[in-house]
Design a protein around this motif. Structure first.
Motif, PDB file in Angstrom:
ATOM      1  N   MET A   1       0.851  -1.177   0.000  1.00 42.11           N
ATOM      2  CA  MET A   1       0.000   0.000   0.000  1.00 42.11           C
ATOM      3  C   MET A   1       0.893   1.235   0.000  1.00 42.11           C
ATOM      4  SD  MET A   1      -2.920  -1.138   2.722  1.00 42.11           S
ATOM      5  CE  MET A   1      -3.947   0.252   2.364  1.00 42.11           C
ATOM      6  N   ARG A   2       0.532   2.171  -0.830  1.00 43.64           N
ATOM      7  CA  ARG A   2       1.281   3.434  -0.882  1.00 43.64           C
ATOM      8  C   ARG A   2       0.347   4.561  -0.482  1.00 43.64           C
ATOM      9  NH1 ARG A   2       2.671   4.139  -6.567  1.00 43.64           N
ATOM     10  NH2 ARG A   2       0.786   2.938  -6.882  1.00 43.64           N
ATOM     11  N   ARG A   3       0.777   5.361   0.506  1.00 42.41           N
ATOM     12  CA  ARG A   3      -0.041   6.489   0.978  1.00 42.41           C
ATOM     13  C   ARG A   3       0.632   7.788   0.562  1.00 42.41           C
ATOM     14  NH1 ARG A   3      -0.637   2.868   5.414  1.00 42.41           N
ATOM     15  NH2 ARG A   3      -2.825   2.321   5.694  1.00 42.41           N
ATOM     16  N   PHE A   4      -0.171   8.728   0.096  1.00 42.32           N
ATOM     17  CA  PHE A   4       0.320  10.029  -0.327  1.00 42.32           C
ATOM     18  C   PHE A   4      -0.463  11.116   0.396  1.00 42.32           C
ATOM     19  CE2 PHE A   4       0.730   7.031  -3.838  1.00 42.32           C
ATOM     20  CZ  PHE A   4       2.085   7.125  -4.116  1.00 42.32           C
ATOM     21  N   ALA A   5       0.215  11.920   1.196  1.00 41.74           N
ATOM     22  CA  ALA A   5      -0.448  13.016   1.909  1.00 41.74           C
ATOM     23  C   ALA A   5      -0.701  14.162   0.938  1.00 41.74           C
ATOM     24  CB  ALA A   5       0.413  13.496   3.062  1.00 41.74           C
ATOM     25  N   ALA A   6      -1.876  14.751   1.027  1.00 36.90           N
ATOM     26  CA  ALA A   6      -2.215  15.929   0.229  1.00 36.90           C
ATOM     27  C   ALA A   6      -2.367  17.144   1.146  1.00 36.90           C
ATOM     28  CB  ALA A   6      -3.493  15.692  -0.564  1.00 36.90           C
ATOM     29  N   VAL A   7      -3.088  16.952   2.253  1.00 38.49           N
ATOM     30  CA  VAL A   7      -3.303  18.011   3.241  1.00 38.49           C
ATOM     31  C   VAL A   7      -2.878  17.436   4.584  1.00 38.49           C
ATOM     32  CG1 VAL A   7      -5.015  19.453   4.391  1.00 38.49           C
ATOM     33  CG2 VAL A   7      -5.229  18.990   1.938  1.00 38.49           C
ATOM     34  N   SER A   8      -1.887  18.071   5.226  1.00 39.45           N
ATOM     35  CA  SER A   8      -1.402  17.590   6.515  1.00 39.45           C
ATOM     36  C   SER A   8      -0.715  18.735   7.246  1.00 39.45           C
ATOM     37  CB  SER A   8      -0.415  16.438   6.330  1.00 39.45           C
ATOM     38  OG  SER A   8       0.790  16.904   5.745  1.00 39.45           O
ATOM     39  N   GLY A   9      -0.315  18.461   8.461  1.00 39.85           N
ATOM     40  CA  GLY A   9       0.455  19.459   9.202  1.00 39.85           C
ATOM     41  C   GLY A   9       1.753  19.796   8.487  1.00 39.85           C
ATOM     42  N   ALA A  10       2.419  18.780   7.956  1.00 42.42           N
ATOM     43  CA  ALA A  10       3.699  18.998   7.279  1.00 42.42           C
ATOM     44  C   ALA A  10       3.541  19.701   5.934  1.00 42.42           C
ATOM     45  CB  ALA A  10       4.407  17.662   7.084  1.00 42.42           C
ATOM     46  N   SER A  11       2.470  19.377   5.205  1.00 40.18           N
ATOM     47  CA  SER A  11       2.356  19.933   3.849  1.00 40.18           C
ATOM     48  C   SER A  11       1.756  21.333   3.804  1.00 40.18           C
ATOM     49  CB  SER A  11       1.545  18.998   2.945  1.00 40.18           C
ATOM     50  OG  SER A  11       0.187  18.964   3.348  1.00 40.18           O
ATOM     51  N   VAL A  12       0.763  21.612   4.673  1.00 46.02           N
ATOM     52  CA  VAL A  12       0.107  22.925   4.605  1.00 46.02           C
ATOM     53  C   VAL A  12      -0.131  23.563   5.969  1.00 46.02           C
ATOM     54  CG1 VAL A  12      -1.036  22.414   2.400  1.00 46.02           C
ATOM     55  CG2 VAL A  12      -2.234  21.952   4.552  1.00 46.02           C
ATOM     56  N   GLY A  13       0.337  22.886   7.034  1.00 41.56           N
ATOM     57  CA  GLY A  13       0.135  23.442   8.370  1.00 41.56           C
ATOM     58  C   GLY A  13      -1.220  23.125   8.980  1.00 41.56           C
ATOM     59  N   ALA A  14      -1.943  22.138   8.435  1.00 40.30           N
ATOM     60  CA  ALA A  14      -3.246  21.756   8.995  1.00 40.30           C
ATOM     61  C   ALA A  14      -3.074  21.343  10.454  1.00 40.30           C
ATOM     62  CB  ALA A  14      -3.859  20.610   8.194  1.00 40.30           C
ATOM     63  N   GLU A  15      -4.032  21.697  11.283  1.00 42.06           N
ATOM     64  CA  GLU A  15      -3.957  21.360  12.700  1.00 42.06           C
ATOM     65  C   GLU A  15      -4.930  20.256  13.106  1.00 42.06           C
ATOM     66  OE1 GLU A  15      -4.242  24.834  15.122  1.00 42.06           O
ATOM     67  OE2 GLU A  15      -2.677  25.865  13.991  1.00 42.06           O
ATOM     68  N   ARG A  16      -6.017  20.065  12.374  1.00 41.80           N
ATOM     69  CA  ARG A  16      -7.023  19.080  12.767  1.00 41.80           C
ATOM     70  C   ARG A  16      -7.485  18.202  11.616  1.00 41.80           C
ATOM     71  NH1 ARG A  16      -8.900  23.942  15.485  1.00 41.80           N
ATOM     72  NH2 ARG A  16     -10.083  24.258  13.602  1.00 41.80           N
ATOM     73  N   LEU A  17      -6.724  18.124  10.541  1.00 41.33           N
ATOM     74  CA  LEU A  17      -7.175  17.385   9.373  1.00 41.33           C
ATOM     75  C   LEU A  17      -5.990  16.788   8.633  1.00 41.33           C
ATOM     76  CD1 LEU A  17      -9.597  16.778   7.408  1.00 41.33           C
ATOM     77  CD2 LEU A  17      -8.961  18.874   6.226  1.00 41.33           C
ATOM     78  N   TRP A  18      -6.169  15.559   8.170  1.00 34.05           N
ATOM     79  CA  TRP A  18      -5.229  14.920   7.256  1.00 34.05           C
ATOM     80  C   TRP A  18      -6.044  14.388   6.100  1.00 34.05           C
ATOM     81  CZ3 TRP A  18      -4.514  10.454   4.616  1.00 34.05           C
ATOM     82  CH2 TRP A  18      -3.243  10.221   4.088  1.00 34.05           C
ATOM     83  N   MET A  19      -5.539  14.569   4.883  1.00 33.90           N
ATOM     84  CA  MET A  19      -6.235  14.065   3.705  1.00 33.90           C
ATOM     85  C   MET A  19      -5.203  13.608   2.700  1.00 33.90           C
ATOM     86  SD  MET A  19      -9.215  16.002   1.636  1.00 33.90           S
ATOM     87  CE  MET A  19     -10.308  15.094   0.594  1.00 33.90           C
ATOM     88  N   GLY A  20      -5.476  12.490   2.057  1.00 29.60           N
ATOM     89  CA  GLY A  20      -4.533  11.985   1.073  1.00 29.60           C
ATOM     90  C   GLY A  20      -5.116  10.825   0.308  1.00 29.60           C
ATOM     91  N   GLN A  21      -4.245  10.160  -0.453  1.00 27.77           N
ATOM     92  CA  GLN A  21      -4.646   9.027  -1.279  1.00 27.77           C
ATOM     93  C   GLN A  21      -3.886   7.797  -0.843  1.00 27.77           C
ATOM     94  OE1 GLN A  21      -3.981   9.208  -5.496  1.00 27.77           O
ATOM     95  NE2 GLN A  21      -5.778  10.469  -5.836  1.00 27.77           N
ATOM     96  N   THR A  22      -4.549   6.650  -0.971  1.00 30.60           N
ATOM     97  CA  THR A  22      -3.882   5.368  -0.779  1.00 30.60           C
ATOM     98  C   THR A  22      -4.077   4.542  -2.039  1.00 30.60           C
ATOM     99  OG1 THR A  22      -4.221   5.400   1.612  1.00 30.60           O
ATOM    100  CG2 THR A  22      -3.780   3.275   0.624  1.00 30.60           C
ATOM    101  N   HIS A  23      -2.988   3.959  -2.505  1.00 27.62           N
ATOM    102  CA  HIS A  23      -3.022   3.065  -3.659  1.00 27.62           C
ATOM    103  C   HIS A  23      -2.749   1.658  -3.139  1.00 27.62           C
ATOM    104  CE1 HIS A  23      -2.584   6.219  -6.936  1.00 27.62           C
ATOM    105  NE2 HIS A  23      -2.611   6.894  -5.797  1.00 27.62           N
ATOM    106  N   VAL A  24      -3.666   0.740  -3.448  1.00 28.44           N
ATOM    107  CA  VAL A  24      -3.567  -0.632  -2.958  1.00 28.44           C
ATOM    108  C   VAL A  24      -3.377  -1.556  -4.152  1.00 28.44           C
ATOM    109  CG1 VAL A  24      -4.651  -2.397  -1.532  1.00 28.44           C
ATOM    110  CG2 VAL A  24      -5.161   0.014  -1.107  1.00 28.44           C
TER     111      VAL A  24
END
Length: 115
Positions: A1-24
């Motif tokens: 499984m490969r996970r790719f972060a799109a919105v996270s604390g590291a990528s955009v400074g999000a404090e209460r949300l993580w969003m991304g894609q997983t390829h299985v």
């Protein structure tokens, strides 16, 4: 499984949300795990992934999905993802925490909330 972060604390400074894609990949299964205190919402983009939980009676409950389906996984609920198909599955994941929490488990178990 490969996970790719799109919105996270590291990528955009999000404090209460993580969003991304997983390829299985085809014929792949994740390990048994949960996502801590994070609520998880999943949208199936392609493929036919399956999500496995245990019912209160100890039997496996399997949710079979198709493109366009949504799945909700409550906090601390042990589960695993499987892709029994011959094609890659792609899902979009949103979590209520800023980073992707994955707590690996030795086995599935029935979630019994404290209280």
């Amino acid at each position: 499984m490969r996970r790719f972060a799109a919105v996270s604390g590291a990528s955009v400074g999000a404090e209460r949300l993580w969003m991304g894609q997983t390829h299985v990949a085809p014929a792949t299964s994740s390990g048994d795990h949960h996502h801590g205190d994070s609520e998880t919402a999943i949208y199936v983009v392609s493929g036919r992934p399956e999500f496995v939980f245990l019912r209160e009676d100890g039997a496996e409950e399997r949710i079979r999905t198709a493109p366009g389906d949504y799945v909700f996984i409550p906090p601390f609920v042990p589960h695993r993802e499987e892709n029994p198909d011959g094609e890659e599955a792609v899902v979009v994941i949103a979590r209520s925490t800023q980073e992707a929490i994955v707590v690996n488990l030795p086995a599935l178990y029935v979630h019994r909330p404290q209280g």
